[in-house]
Structure formats: C-alpha cells, structure tokens
Scaffold this active site. Sequence first.
Site, short mmCIF file in Angstrom:
data_model
loop_
_atom_site.label_atom_id
_atom_site.label_comp_id
_atom_site.label_asym_id
_atom_site.label_seq_id
_atom_site.Cartn_x
_atom_site.Cartn_y
_atom_site.Cartn_z
N CYS A 146 33.37 44.52 32.64
CA CYS A 146 33.19 44.22 34.54
C CYS A 146 32.53 45.47 35.02
CB CYS A 146 34.06 42.90 35.03
SG CYS A 146 34.04 41.71 34.33
N HIS A 186 33.90 45.10 42.10
CA HIS A 186 33.14 43.94 41.56
C HIS A 186 34.22 42.71 41.69
CE1 HIS A 186 33.20 41.60 38.31
NE2 HIS A 186 34.75 42.04 37.07
N ASN A 225 32.19 35.15 38.30
CA ASN A 225 32.49 36.54 38.60
C ASN A 225 30.99 36.50 37.25
OD1 ASN A 225 33.09 39.00 36.55
ND2 ASN A 225 35.00 37.91 36.44
N1 COA Z 1 42.90 24.89 37.19
C1 COA Z 1 44.32 24.77 38.18
N2 COA Z 1 45.43 24.83 37.26
C2 COA Z 1 45.03 25.69 36.44
C3 COA Z 1 44.52 26.04 36.13
C4 COA Z 1 43.40 25.72 36.57
N3 COA Z 1 41.36 26.77 36.98
N4 COA Z 1 44.83 28.06 35.45
C5 COA Z 1 45.37 27.57 35.61
N5 COA Z 1 46.15 27.16 36.56
C6 COA Z 1 47.47 26.99 36.03
C7 COA Z 1 49.18 27.67 34.97
O1 COA Z 1 49.09 26.47 34.20
C8 COA Z 1 50.04 27.42 35.84
O2 COA Z 1 50.28 25.91 35.93
P1 COA Z 1 52.28 26.38 35.80
O3 COA Z 1 52.79 26.60 37.46
O4 COA Z 1 52.50 24.63 35.93
O5 COA Z 1 52.79 27.29 34.17
C9 COA Z 1 49.58 27.69 37.44
O6 COA Z 1 48.48 26.88 37.75
C10 COA Z 1 49.68 28.95 38.14
O7 COA Z 1 49.06 30.15 36.96
P2 COA Z 1 48.70 31.50 37.22
O8 COA Z 1 48.10 32.15 36.16
O9 COA Z 1 50.23 32.16 37.86
O10 COA Z 1 47.68 31.52 38.15
P3 COA Z 1 47.30 32.85 39.18
O11 COA Z 1 47.59 32.69 40.04
O12 COA Z 1 47.58 34.03 38.06
O13 COA Z 1 45.86 32.45 39.02
C11 COA Z 1 43.93 33.93 37.74
C12 COA Z 1 45.68 32.55 37.44
C13 COA Z 1 43.37 33.74 35.86
C14 COA Z 1 42.77 33.15 39.06
C15 COA Z 1 44.11 34.22 38.09
O14 COA Z 1 45.21 35.41 37.62
C16 COA Z 1 43.33 36.06 37.73
O15 COA Z 1 42.51 35.81 38.65
N6 COA Z 1 43.53 36.82 37.12
C17 COA Z 1 42.73 38.25 36.85
C18 COA Z 1 41.51 37.20 36.82
C19 COA Z 1 40.69 38.36 36.25
O16 COA Z 1 39.88 39.49 37.49
N7 COA Z 1 39.05 38.52 35.61
C20 COA Z 1 38.41 39.20 35.13
C21 COA Z 1 38.69 40.71 35.42
S1 COA Z 1 37.73 41.93 35.18
#
Ligand code: COA
Length: 306
Positions: free
Chosen positions: A108, A232, A262
């Site tokens: 990215c 980004h 993204n």
């Molecule tokens: N829909 C609903 N629930 C979801 C989900 C979805 N799409 N994805 C995860 N969950 C759940 C998890 O299982 C977790 O449940 P639990 O509490 O029962 O275990 C809960 O939501 C929280 O998950 P978590 O991983 O802590 O969420 P988060 O707030 O960290 O959000 C991302 C997850 C992936 C959106 C976030 O971590 C993120 O954006 N990370 C960076 C990603 C990124 O930038 N990637 C590209 C880099 S270029």
Amino acid sequence: MGVRFKGWGTALPDRIVTNDELSKTLDTTNEWIIERTGIKERRIGGSALTLGTLAGQRALEDAGYGLDDIDFLVLATTTPDRITPATAPMIANAMGLHCPAMDLNAACSGFMYAVRTAYGLLETGQKRILVIGAEHLSRWVDWNDRTMAVLLADGAGATVLEYDPDGTDLLSFSLGADGSAADLLTCEHDGFFQMDGKEVFRRAVRVVVSSAEAAMAEAGVTADQIALVIPHQANLRIIQAATQRLGIDMERAVIVLDRYGNTSSASIPLAFFDARENGRVKAGEYALMTGFGAGMTWASAIVQWS
Ligand code: COA
C-alpha cells in the site's frame, strides 16, 4: 532538482458492493464496518491491466501529452495480472507507449515508492514518467473471511511526473521498510490476503507519524502549514489517530475510503483526484502524501502545488 505533477487520471470498476450486500453472506453488519473502518461501499472488478491502462490514458490526456512524450512507465501494484510478465509492459502496449516499463511492489506504499523511483529516474535524465497505481485486490480476497472482505477493493490512479529545472512540487521524502513485520499482512501464491489487523493498525499509525514528521522536517514545513493530507485509505480511524498525533486538523485529510475501500497502490492518486475535483488543491499550498502497508513499508512526501 525540480519535479512537477502534470496530470492525473483514475479508473474504477462500475460494480458497487455495499456493506449491506456483504452482510448477506458474511457475519458482519453495515454499522460495524462503518464504525470500525469508515467504509460504506467499494468497487469490485477489472484487473491491474485494464484499470491501470484506463487511469494511465486519462492521466496522459489530463497532462496534454502524447504517447511519444513519456520516457518511462512505473506501475505500482501488489496484484499484477500474472507473476510474469510484469503488468507494466502490457499496460504500455495497451496504451501504445514505446518506453521502458516495470512493476514495483511496495504494497500500500506502492504509489509513493513509485513516485520516489520516478523522481530518481528524472534525476538521471528522463523527462517524463507515467506513474500508475493499479490494484485488483478482490481477486485475492477470501470472500468468506469477514476481516479482509470488508476492507479491500479494486481501482487505479495515475500521474505524469515531469522534470523541471526551474522549480519543484516535491519538496521531500521519507521512506522506510521493516521486514521483521512481514508476517503481519501476507498473501501467499494461490492464497488469500491475511492480516493481524490490530498490530497493523498500531504500527501504521506509528510509521505514518514518524515518516510524516521526518518529511516535514526535511522540507522545513510545520504541521500547521499542511493544508491537505492525502493519506493511504485503509481505515478512517488510522487517519484520525495519525493526524491527531501530528497536530493536523482531521478536516484537512482527504477521505475516499467511504466510497472506494482500501485500494492499496491506487488509494493515494484516487484521493488526490477527489481533492482536485472538489477544489481542495491550491497553488502554493503544502500537502502531505503518506502511505503504509505490508512489508511493512511506509512512505511520506511533502508537496507544494505549482
Ligand atoms: N464484522 C463484524 N465483526 C468483526 C469483523 C467484521 N468484518 N471483523 C472482526 N470482527 C469482530 C472480531 O472478531 C472481534 O470480535 P470479538 O470481540 O468477539 O473477538 C471484534 O469484531 C473486534 O475485532 P478487532 O479485530 O479488535 O476489531 P478492530 O477494531 O481492530 O478492527 C480492523 C479490525 C481489521 C478493521 C482493524 O484492525 C484495522 O483496520 N486494522 C488495520 C488494517 C489495515 O490498515 N490494513 C491494511 C494495511 S495497508
């Protein structure tokens, strides 16, 4: 040395996939996706070749250049159509360009790495470089994996960079890579994207802030002088956290992830284009362009629009 951005173009698939559509097949909801990511819908379809070609053609047209005016094509992509050949020569062929063409994969951060590479090529005597970021991320998404399926999408954006002995749009860069974090975000051959979202999130905020601060220091520009942030587009909360730590008003950040998700190497040119369409790109003002991604890699640049 002086480098100018001369023209921009974008390409997006027609097919819009909303959060509600995803929640029909995945254990997720529109509310969760908007609250945790800021994404409302994304575009799915095309390929790095088809989207990249269209964006490249539009950037050339926008710059007012013909096919013979381009000396080099650099394509940033994480998702080339094939492992080999590279997609860039195929885009050059589809456009009718007769110039060297290569792919560059910095995930990215790819678009900013490609801009940095083009800058280096211009330093060695090339006159005009077409830089394209094009992605077909949906091809490597496991549509049963709600973590990745709600985030990734397809699209392309492009710009023409031109050597100018009399002045420059690009004031400074700060790029980096940390392969010790390689396993945090991966896609194996014949596999799907997989990610430790929480750790990627934490590190993304850190590297955006540190590289932006380094680029601002090198350019001699302070946070309050930054009129526009072109980040980004991975997650709205990453952009909020990074701008807050940098002391830059979130209002100055360009957001297109709500509509496009993204799109990796395509996200920064898509965001720039949106800002320009909305009259937010003003001559003389400073902007921060900043990307981060798998690798991990990161790249910031300070720009002053001519
Ligand atoms: N829909 C609903 N629930 C979801 C989900 C979805 N799409 N994805 C995860 N969950 C759940 C998890 O299982 C977790 O449940 P639990 O509490 O029962 O275990 C809960 O939501 C929280 O998950 P978590 O991983 O802590 O969420 P988060 O707030 O960290 O959000 C991302 C997850 C992936 C959106 C976030 O971590 C993120 O954006 N990370 C960076 C990603 C990124 O930038 N990637 C590209 C880099 S270029």
